[in-house]
Design an enzyme around this catalytic site. Sequence first.
Site, mmCIF file in Angstrom:
data_model
loop_
_atom_site.group_PDB
_atom_site.id
_atom_site.type_symbol
_atom_site.label_atom_id
_atom_site.label_comp_id
_atom_site.label_asym_id
_atom_site.label_seq_id
_atom_site.Cartn_x
_atom_site.Cartn_y
_atom_site.Cartn_z
ATOM 1 N N HIS A 297 0.755 -1.297 -0.124
ATOM 2 C CA HIS A 297 -0.084 -0.056 0.110
ATOM 3 C C HIS A 297 0.896 1.152 0.022
ATOM 4 O O HIS A 297 0.506 2.310 0.469
ATOM 5 C CB HIS A 297 -0.872 0.024 1.256
ATOM 6 N N SER B 143 16.804 19.832 -16.857
ATOM 7 C CA SER B 143 15.431 20.782 -17.311
ATOM 8 C C SER B 143 16.167 21.806 -17.903
ATOM 9 O O SER B 143 17.274 22.573 -17.871
ATOM 10 C CB SER B 143 14.891 21.329 -15.924
ATOM 11 N N LYS C 174 18.211 20.250 -11.826
ATOM 12 C CA LYS C 174 17.375 19.076 -12.092
ATOM 13 C C LYS C 174 18.385 17.881 -12.700
ATOM 14 O O LYS C 174 19.127 18.096 -13.716
ATOM 15 C CB LYS C 174 16.246 19.323 -12.898
#
Length: 523
Positions: free
Chosen positions: A217, A338, A344
């Site tokens: 989960h 990026s 990034k």
Amino acid sequence: MESLLISSSSSLTTSPIFSSSKHALTPKPQNLSFNSNARLVLFTCAAQQMNSPPSKEAKEKEVKLWGGRFEESVTDAVEKFTESISFDKALYKQDIMGSKAHASMLAKQGLMSDSDRDTIIKGLEEIERQIETGQFVWRTDREDVHMNIEAALTDLVGEPAKKLHTARSRNDQVATDFRLWCRDAIDGIISRIKNLQIAMVELALQNEGLIVPGYTHLQRAQPVLLQHLLLAYVEQLERDAGRLLDCRARVNFCPLGACALAGTGLPIDRFMTSDALGFTAPMRNSIDAVSDRDFVLELLSANSITAVHLSRLGEEWVLWASEEFGFLTPSDKVSTGSSIMPQKKNPDPMELVRGKSARVIGDLVSLLVLCKGLPHAYNRDLQEDKEPVFDSVKAIVGMLEVSAEFVQNISFNRERIQKALPAGHLDATTLADYLVKKGIPFRTSHDIVGRSVALCVSRNCELQDLSLDELNSLNPIFDKDVYEYLGVENSIKKFRSYGSTGSECVAGQLDYWIDKLSISRER
């Protein structure tokens, strides 16, 4: 010819895996040379004509090979709408293989002379050479790959070519070509699955003893060895390969000789052509032979399940590469940046793996909808089965290849993982097992451990930080040996069931895959 199949680093059409040379028909007639000067002149002139685009006038005057009963030509709009040569030319190699086999069979059965067979085979080999060197001119007015090759053969060798379509329809011809193509595609996909499995096992060998949180989960559940998690993907991939092998066995039956739908009254030998093309046997029912596309649906279904597995891998590793997890670092070789944010470093390949799974599943849905309402036998709708298959194979091959590249170019942040391990009370189930071994029923043990975790939450500590007195306040059965079960390292040591994440069991799993995949133990 530009490949219609792949945009990744290796081409399906040039890979040995996808080569049909294994079953290539190179008949051994006594005389393959053209002794006639006239025949040589015809060959040379026809080749020169084929190397030049036909004039508009010539195209307008050409009569369709099926056009005997027609007094008018189809309109330009119909011709453009119904052509398939723009994509089914990918089947040229398989089409030529099938035609060689068919010509050899017709000669053996006395339906053409050996001389005509040799002329046809020689011409087909010349056409194949022209296609592979980019000299062949594909014509939309010749509709599809079959008519392009047959018409070009007629241009090249004349009258003998007109005998090639004896006891054959485009219906059984395309079904044969497509089965041959799918068979080669399956072999190529299985090879790439194995490459990814090998990369996974080698990555597991590089990370011996590394414990990571296991999730259910998306919540922390129990500690597992990273090797164990990686081998879970290897197991999934093995099932993927198994499905494809099962599919291949059903693909490998030959439709050739079923003709349009009813077979033929001519004395053909379908077993001869089936054997020559490497099939298991001819298909038993001529109607089924030309109308069946189960093999296509099965291939796309297998590809879709593989794509889902790769998408799940992509999802997990994109999460693990995030700052929030920080468990995984991809190298610059498999990352992008990026255009606006200079800090990034994105795991784009696995994001695209996750994304391309959608088109693979979509290709399957397209084929299911295409086939759901078709009556027997062949219907022109089935022309639409090629592009989704080509697209699915191209996508799944690319996904497998880039996933293997990614696996080979990542590292795991051991320090970050080890710092993250204490959170989540991952040893709670192991503590419950301890109480079961002391004779307490599991449901009662579950309750005791639940209250132990609640105590830890109230005191902001871990289970192994609780004193024996604190544990005894919950149940007096706790003894000092309980600390042999607490902490993720101790917890891992207690797993013993077959297939579990225990160190000995995982070592056995690794040994199995090392042997099965023929991986060198020297790293």
